[in-house]
Design an enzyme around this catalytic site. Structure first.
Site, mmCIF file in Angstrom:
data_model
loop_
_atom_site.group_PDB
_atom_site.id
_atom_site.type_symbol
_atom_site.label_atom_id
_atom_site.label_comp_id
_atom_site.label_asym_id
_atom_site.label_seq_id
_atom_site.Cartn_x
_atom_site.Cartn_y
_atom_site.Cartn_z
ATOM 1 N N GLY A 367 0.809 -1.213 0.000
ATOM 2 C CA GLY A 367 0.000 0.000 0.000
ATOM 3 C C GLY A 367 0.837 1.255 0.000
ATOM 4 N N PHE A 368 0.171 2.365 0.101
ATOM 5 C CA PHE A 368 0.825 3.679 0.061
ATOM 6 C C PHE A 368 1.901 3.801 1.141
ATOM 7 C CE2 PHE A 368 -0.030 8.033 2.081
ATOM 8 C CZ PHE A 368 1.115 8.593 1.544
ATOM 9 N N VAL A 414 -4.868 -11.403 5.059
ATOM 10 C CA VAL A 414 -4.711 -11.706 6.483
ATOM 11 C C VAL A 414 -5.991 -12.263 7.096
ATOM 12 C CG1 VAL A 414 -2.845 -10.061 6.894
ATOM 13 C CG2 VAL A 414 -5.239 -9.299 7.100
ATOM 14 N N TYR A 505 -14.656 0.727 9.565
ATOM 15 C CA TYR A 505 -13.239 1.087 9.723
ATOM 16 C C TYR A 505 -12.960 1.603 11.130
ATOM 17 C CZ TYR A 505 -8.696 3.247 8.631
ATOM 18 O OH TYR A 505 -7.376 3.590 8.618
#
Length: 685
Positions: A367-368, A414, A505
């Site tokens: 990722g970033f 995961v 989230y």
């Protein structure tokens, strides 16, 4: 930190690249709040008019005339937190013995020519280093990375070998508005083993293209060389004139010493200097170069005269800009100084795990933020396994990591049982960055988002428990919700809508924190938790929906710029290199693990103010479209980083203007890249 450096020369750049290296590195190191004393041997060829920096200002500079004379500085050496002896120091073996006998802090050898040094040792030439002194240095800092680091530990007994590549002072090396004088230039001291390549890739090119103009700058070239009439010779070019030299060149040439080609992973300081000036580079080939610059995108690799001739007919200005973006993000002196600080700290804490390389698992490493973290860990000499399902990450983020001898990639989720080739390896550290982080991405599959945070964290914690590895969870400022306390401290419990569209989230990360701290309380794992605030920089997904990527992409593409709400909501933006430095500092720290730490930039601004800065950098004149605020969008967000400052000694160092400039340049290159759409549609944060 009090640092003493015994190096070849700081005051004189005549005929050596050491001075340029030390100046950039130590200026940035001192800017981090450290005290530096540089001790230089009095030598006639570095004295008098050749001293172009007699008073550096950023550190103390003193001279000694013999090894015996070093005793005048024994109090400084004994009282220093770290003492570095550099390569090519006159009577270097005797100097090393003296330092190792007197110093009480960390001792390190800084090798600016590692392949040459090892070739000398193989011949029994102990000019400035011998095999007998290497094991007694706590740390071996090497201009060369890759397999050479393992060789230093395995064959020479170094307790801890780490790459510390050369770097560039990005304030001094930048594009200048000067007339273009040469089609191809070269800057470097004469060397027998480089000369055949220089002849093939520049002198023969000059003879074949008499209408082109060329320049070779540097001392010690034999008088017998027959220079073509269109090659301008410059005997000495002081560092203050380097940026103008590169800026006056359509292309510049990089030529590598034979020993460095054989070792690979040996970038020269001239390579980074030229790239920082935005000058397109033509280079010879060696292993590891494609891990530093992308061929045909950031650099041209050439083997023959004909290939250089063909390259000179190209318009490579975009390539020069792309290489500059890369250097600013990864090879500036400020980045290298932070690496030096970490290496010295690790050596002092005995974290080298003697004769054993640290192995790190980075979940979400494609990722970033994860891709930048993987690079930083590799630069520290660690072995890195990147685990990612590539659901929201871009494989191109790993382009410059693939092929690195200490890097491997595993495609897995995961949520699922971890594959055998992960659980079967030994890890010393586990970083959990696995989770989509932008609202459009994590809201697209809320079930997966929640499971990634909870099930994924559980799997990684159990792996840490089994292996005795230290575990770091990257949590988020979203655990504070739409905060009622400002700025947000770690002891604030937050105001989260547990049933809203962002709950997958927000609550997922809160649950992951709870699970991590339960493992810590039960002494099942050694845990660190970072609460990350808004982060930006290269490798962001152009369409990930974060506010920075949204505004920049729309500004560059000429689309109407979308602002949600009236633009008065605030954020605090941290450049990715600062954030990664904080994550590593937290992982390195010896905290008790039962409190989270905020990592972010405390400089708060409104979204409207952010837009103004993006417009100023990009020159965008597109109209603004205003839409309603998303549900549960926080009105204000600003971290209190007092704990990070006190416990980690960490704070952001890249200002918003500088960080946005780097990020805009990177996005501009992405928008123009072959195979990518010219216009990207970026959703709002």
């Amino acid at each position: 930190m009090k640092l003493v450096v015994l190096g070849l020369s700081l005051a004189s750049s005549w005929g050596n690249g050491h001075a340029t290296t030390y100046r950039a590195l130590l200026r940035a190191f001192a800017a981090r709040g450290h005290d530096v004393l540089f001790l230089e041997r009095e030598m006639p060829w570095y004295a008098g008019e050749h001293r172009d920096l007699p008073d550096p200002g950023f550190c103390r500079l003193a001279y000694y005339d013999s090894v015996a004379d070093l005793s005048r500085f024994d109090t400084e050496i004994a009282g220093a937190d770290a003492v570095i002896v550099g390569s090519y120091v006159p009577e270097g073996v005797a100097v090393a013995h003296h330092v190792q006998r007197v110093a009480r802090g960390v001792t390190a050898f800084y090798d600016i020519d590692t392949p040459v040094t090892l070739a000398k040792l193989g011949r029994g030439d102990f000019e400035y280093l011998s095999p007998a002194v290497i094991p007694d240095f706590d740390l071996y800092l090497s201009f060369t990375g890759g397999p050479t680091l393992r060789r230093l530990e395995r064959d020479f007994g170094s307790p801890m070998a780490r790459a510390l590549y050369c770097s560039v002072d990005t304030d001094a090396y930048r594009p200048l508005d000067v007339p273009v004088r040469w089609d191809l230039s070269y800057l470097g001291t004469y060397s027998d083993d480089r000369q055949p390549t220089l002849t093939r890739l520049l002198i023969d090119v000059a003879r074949a293209r008499p209408e082109r103009r060329f320049a070779i700058a540097g001392p010690q070239y034999p008088a017998a060389i027959d220079w073509p009439a269109n090659v301008e010779r410059i005997e000495h070019l002081p560092p203050v004139d380097h940026a103008a030299f590169y800026s006056a060149s359509r292309f510049t040439l990089n030529v590598t010493r034979a020993d460095m080609i054989a070792a690979g992973w040996s970038p020269s300081v001239r390579l980074f200097e030229a790239a920082a000036c935005g000058t397109p580079i033509i280079s010879d080939r060696w292993d590891g170069l494609d891990q530093l610059f992308a061929p045909d995108r950031e650099i041209i690799l050439a083997d023959t005269t004909a290939e250089v001739i063909a390259a000179l007919d190209r318009d490579a200005r975009a390539m020069g800009r792309a290489a500059r973006v890369h250097v600013l993000a990864a090879h500036g002196a400020d980045t290298r100084a932070a690496e030096l600080e970490r290496h010295l700290t690790d050596a002092g804490r005995g974290m080298s795990m003697t004769h054993r390389t640290i192995r790190s698992l980075v979940a979400g490493g494609a990722g970033f933020i994860g891709s930048h973290l993987c690079r930083a860990l590799l630069d520290r000499g660690e072995q890195v396994v990147c685990l990612d399902n590539l659901q929201t990450a871009r494989p191109s983020n790993l382009r410059d990591l693939q092929g690195h001898p200490n890097f491997s990639f595993v495609e897995a989720d995961v949520i699922d049982p971890l594959p055998d080739h992960v659980t079967g390896q030994r890890f010393d550290r586990i970083y959990n960055l696995a989770c989509a982080a932008s609202p459009p991405q994590y809201q697209a599959d809320p079930e997966h988002t929640m499971l990634t945070s909870v099930v994924g964290t559980d799997r990684l914690l159990r792996l840490a428990e089994t292996q005795g590895a230290r575990f770091l969870l990257t949590s988020t400022s979203e655990v504070y919700g739409d905060p009622e306390h400002h700025p947000q401290r770690e002891d604030y419990r937050g105001s989260v809508n547990c049933t809203g569209p962002r709950a997958c989230y927000d609550e997922g990360k809160r649950a992951a924190e709870a699970l991590s701290f339960d493992f810590a309380r039960l002494r099942r794992a050694e845990v660190r938790v970072a609460r990350i605030f808004n982060t930006y920089g290269p490798n962001m997904n152009p369409d990930d929906g974060r506010v920075v990527s949204n505004l920049i992409c729309q500004a560059l593409s000429g689309e109407p710029i979308t602002i949600y709400g009236d633009g008065s909501q605030t954020r605090s933006f941290c450049y990715v290199s600062d954030l990664v430095a904080g994550l590593i500092a937290l992982m390195d720290s010896e905290i008790d693990g039962l409190e989270p730490i905020n990592l972010g930039n405390p400089n708060e601004l409104t979204i409207s103010e952010l837009l103004d800065q993006v417009r100023a950098i990009t020159g965008a004149q597109a109209p603004v479209t205003r839409l309603p605020l998303p549900i549960d969008d926080p009105r204000r967000r600003r971290p209190d980083i007092g704990r990070a400052q006190a416990v980690l000694g960490w704070q952001p160092r890249v200002g918003l203007a500088e960080g946005l400039s780097r990020t805009c340049a990177w996005f501009a290159d992405e928008l123009a890249a072959p195979g990518e759409p010219a216009v990207l549609s970026c959703a709002a944060e």
